[in-house]
Design an enzyme around this catalytic site. Structure first.
Site, PDB file in Angstrom:
ATOM      1  N   HIS A  31      -4.933  -0.897  -4.818  1.00 28.87           N
ATOM      2  CA  HIS A  31      -6.321  -0.454  -4.965  1.00 28.87           C
ATOM      3  C   HIS A  31      -6.513   0.871  -4.236  1.00 28.87           C
ATOM      4  CE1 HIS A  31     -10.700  -0.307  -4.649  1.00 28.87           C
ATOM      5  NE2 HIS A  31     -10.722  -1.145  -5.671  1.00 28.87           N
ATOM      6  N   GLU A  39      -8.879   2.998 -12.263  1.00 34.46           N
ATOM      7  CA  GLU A  39     -10.100   3.149 -11.477  1.00 34.46           C
ATOM      8  C   GLU A  39     -10.202   4.593 -10.995  1.00 34.46           C
ATOM      9  OE1 GLU A  39      -9.955   0.806  -7.907  1.00 34.46           O
ATOM     10  OE2 GLU A  39      -8.016   1.626  -7.374  1.00 34.46           O
TER      11      GLU A  39
END
Length: 251
Positions: free
Chosen positions: A95, A167
Site C-alpha cells: 500500500h 491507487e
C-alpha cells in the site's frame, strides 16, 4: 468473465464499539451475489470482524503482514500463519502509505507477497504514482516497475492467485479521484504488461481502482473495461455508502 471485487480498507480506524456498529451496518446491507466483498480492519479488530460477519458473504483481510509465514522473534509484527489462524483470507501488500511513509521497498513488498501466497492467502498488490510522478508523465513507468518487481522475482504465474489494486497516491484521502478514463488507461496498461508474458493470466487478473472511491462515482468507474472493482478507503467506514459501492459493482 472476471468477478468484481469491492474491498474496504479501514486503515488505522476503529474502536471495539465503532467496529461493532460497522459490523451491524454491514450485516444489514443487501450485497450483490455476483460481487466478492472484503474488508480489511486493523489487526486488533480482525477477530471481532471475522466473528461478527460470520454467515455474511464478506471476506476479511489484513492490511499488512511480516515477510514470513512462520511465527518467530520479530516484535510488533504478525506472521502470515497468525493471519490464517485469525480467519484472514486476503492481505494488502505494498500500500502506498507503507511504501511512502514507512519506506517499504519493492524487495520488501515482493517478500510479503510471496509469504502471503505460500500460506494460501490472496495478496492484493497495491501500485500507484504520486502527483509529482503523474505531472512528470511517469505514471505508467512507475506502476509498471512496481508490478514488474513481483513478476521478475516470482514469475507471471504468481498473479494467478492475486489481485492488483491501482491507487493513484494523489487521489487517496484527498477527495480527488482519477477520471474513469485516466483510471482505465492505467488499468489497461497493467493488463497489457501482464499479457505480454501470459495472455490468460492477464485476462483473468482482477485489477481494482483505489483512490477516493465514492458511491456517486463508482458506477462510472466500474463501467470501464479493465476496472474490476474498487479498493475503498474512507467510504468503507460508512456501511450504507460501502453497500452502495458494492451494488454499483454488481450493475
Amino acid at each position: 468473465m472476471r468477478r468484481p471485487l469491492v474491498a474496504g480498507n479501514w486503515k488505522m480506524h476503529g474502536t471495539r464499539a465503532s467496529v461493532a456498529e460497522l459490523i451491524e451496518g454491514l450485516r444489514r446491507q443487501e450485497l450483490p451475489v455476483e460481487v466478492d466483498v472484503a474488508v480489511f480492519p486493523s489487526s486488533l479488530h480482525v477477530t471481532q470482524v471475522v466473528e461478527g460477519l460470520a454467515g455474511k458473504a464478506v471476506k476479511v483481510g489484513a492490511q499488512d503482514c511480516a515477510a514470513q509465514v512462520e511465527q518467530g522473534a520479530l516484535t510488533g509484527e504478525l506472521a502470515v500463519s497468525q493471519l490464517v489462524d485469525g480467519g484472514c483470507e486476503l492481505v494488502l501488500v505494498g500500500h502506498s502509505e507503507r511504501r511512502l511513509i514507512l519506506g517499504e521497498s519493492d524487495e520488501v513488498v515482493v517478500s510479503k507477497f510471496a509469504a502471503v501466497q505460500k500460506a494460501g492467502l490472496t495478496p492484493v498488490l497495491c501500485v500507484g504514482e504520486t502527483r509529482e510522478q503523474r505531472e512528470a508523465n511517469a505514471t505508467l513507468g512507475v506502476v509498471g516497475g512496481q508490478l514488474a518487481a513481483v513478476i521478475d522475482a516470482l514469475g507471471v504465474q504468481a498473479l494467478n492467485n492475486a489481485v492488483v489494486a491501482y491507487e493513484p497516491v494523489w487521489a487517496i484521502g484527498t477527495g480527488l479521484t482519477a477520471t474513469p478514463e485516466q483510471a482505465q488507461e492505467v488499468h489497461a496498461a497493467i493488463r497489457a504488461q501482464v499479457a505480454q508474458l501470459d495472455a490468460q493470466v492477464a485476462s483473468e487478473l482482477r485489477i481494482l481502482y483505489g483512490g477516493s472511491v465514492k458511491a456517486a462515482s463508482a458506477a462510472e468507474l466500474f463501467g470501464m473495461q479493465d476496472i474490476d472493482g474498487g479498493l475503498v478507503g474512507g467510504a468503507s467506514l460508512n456501511a450504507d455508502e460501502f453497500g452502495a459501492i458494492c451494488r454499483a459493482a454488481g450493475n
